[in-house]
Design a protein around this motif. Structure first.
Motif, mmCIF file in Angstrom:
data_model
loop_
_atom_site.group_PDB
_atom_site.id
_atom_site.type_symbol
_atom_site.label_atom_id
_atom_site.label_comp_id
_atom_site.label_asym_id
_atom_site.label_seq_id
_atom_site.Cartn_x
_atom_site.Cartn_y
_atom_site.Cartn_z
ATOM 1 N N TYR A 1 104.325 64.133 -92.270
ATOM 2 C CA TYR A 1 104.100 63.535 -93.587
ATOM 3 C C TYR A 1 102.617 63.343 -93.903
ATOM 4 N N GLY B 1 99.158 63.385 -95.293
ATOM 5 C CA GLY B 1 98.553 63.888 -96.515
ATOM 6 C C GLY B 1 99.507 64.157 -97.656
ATOM 7 N N VAL B 2 100.797 63.926 -97.440
ATOM 8 C CA VAL B 2 101.774 64.176 -98.508
ATOM 9 C C VAL B 2 101.824 62.944 -99.412
ATOM 10 N N PRO B 3 101.431 63.097 -100.679
ATOM 11 C CA PRO B 3 101.475 61.933 -101.570
ATOM 12 C C PRO B 3 102.916 61.603 -101.968
ATOM 13 N N ASP B 4 103.343 60.415 -101.613
ATOM 14 C CA ASP B 4 104.656 59.918 -102.016
ATOM 15 C C ASP B 4 105.823 60.818 -101.615
ATOM 16 N N ALA C 1 105.807 66.432 -104.529
ATOM 17 C CA ALA C 1 104.829 67.170 -103.734
ATOM 18 C C ALA C 1 105.440 68.350 -102.979
ATOM 19 N N HIS D 1 102.433 70.033 -101.102
ATOM 20 C CA HIS D 1 101.069 69.642 -101.468
ATOM 21 C C HIS D 1 100.602 68.515 -100.549
ATOM 22 N N ARG D 2 99.436 68.685 -99.964
ATOM 23 C CA ARG D 2 98.843 67.660 -99.112
ATOM 24 C C ARG D 2 97.411 67.384 -99.577
ATOM 25 N N ILE D 3 97.005 66.138 -99.425
ATOM 26 C CA ILE D 3 95.640 65.784 -99.781
ATOM 27 C C ILE D 3 94.883 65.398 -98.513
#
Length: 258
Positions: free
Chosen positions: A210, A212-215, A247, A255-257
């Motif tokens: 999980y 960097g995964v937003p929400d 995400a 999508h990861r940040i």
């Protein structure tokens, strides 16, 4: 002289795998929606804690420890219930991430027994009561892995595909009977145990899933979807509902940040 109208009984919902994560969240949500919830899982202490929480919130809950892979125990459990209107087949799990060349067949067998045969045992045991209710609902918690394969996920995808097939076939076979069959396929859900069990207790690897995964989804998100599906009018069947976090566009596209 008119006969007094009999009070409608409270509808009963059985939740397997209710000791943690998605199962516990579904039980809480169904109790808030007015169902008498029957909590099943192997860990009786956790079930008792959850039942006390639900009762403190004004709900109705009873505890029946159960290993869904035990056919005799599933039949005995069903025999102890007076009613069953809704069955939530949530018990399941993933074990191991090895590629097929290195995978342990025991992990594959365990996943099949819990995710597929467990659902089969409890569904068969409770089917007469579900039909007798006049408006039975069977929910199968599968996964987006049930229709998308990925490296290291062969055994889990195979098991969840089996759960998907169970739901689709039962819906065909129950056509014309007072039984709805709902499949809910969650994507990435961050719960306290799923990835930890999959990575055999390695906290670092479990957390990396999980990172960097937003929400990502949480258990309450899935519970909300399940409760919505089972509380539709009797003539409305939600065949298959796929729910992912925004995400996650696909099993392999997240999508990861930084």
């Amino acid at each position: 002289m008119a006969t007094p109208t009999q009070e409608p009984r409270q509808r009963t919902a059985v939740v397997t795998g209710a000791s943690s994560g998605i199962g516990a969240a579904i039980a809480r949500d169904l109790a808030r929606a007015g169902f008498a919830v029957v909590l099943t899982a192997r860990r009786a202490d956790r079930l008792e804690t959850l039942a006390k929480e639900i009762r403190a919130d004004g709900g109705t809950a009873e505890v029946h420890p159960l290993d869904v892979t035990d056919r005799v125990a599933a039949n005995a459990f069903a025999g102890r219930l007076d009613f069953c209107d809704v069955l939530i087949n949530n018990a399941g799990g993933a074990f191991g991430t090895e590629h097929i060349a290195q995978a342990d067949p025991a992990d594959w067998r365990h996943m099949y027994e819990v995710n597929v045969l467990g659902a089969l045992h409890v569904t068969q045991a409770l089917m007469p009561k579900l039909i007798a209710s006049g408006d039975g609902v069977v929910v199968v918690l599968s996964s987006t892995a049930s229709f998308t394969c990925y490296e290291g996920g062969g055994g889990y995808s195979a098991a969840k595909h089996g759960a998907h097939v169970l739901a689709e076939t039962l819906r065909l076979e129950a056509c014309g009977q007072p039984l709805r069959v709902v499949e809910v396929a969650p994507g990435m859900v961050h719960t306290e145990e799923f990835s930890l069990n999959r990575y055999r207790g390695d906290v670092g690897k479990a957390d990396d899933v999980y990172a960097g995964v937003p929400d990502p989804l949480v258990a309450d998100d899935v519970a909300d979807v399940v409760t919505w599906a089972v509380t539709r009018p009797s003539h409305v069947n939600i065949d298959l509902l796929v729910v992912r976090p925004r995400a996650q566009a696909a099993q392999h596209k997240v999508h990861r940040i930084a």
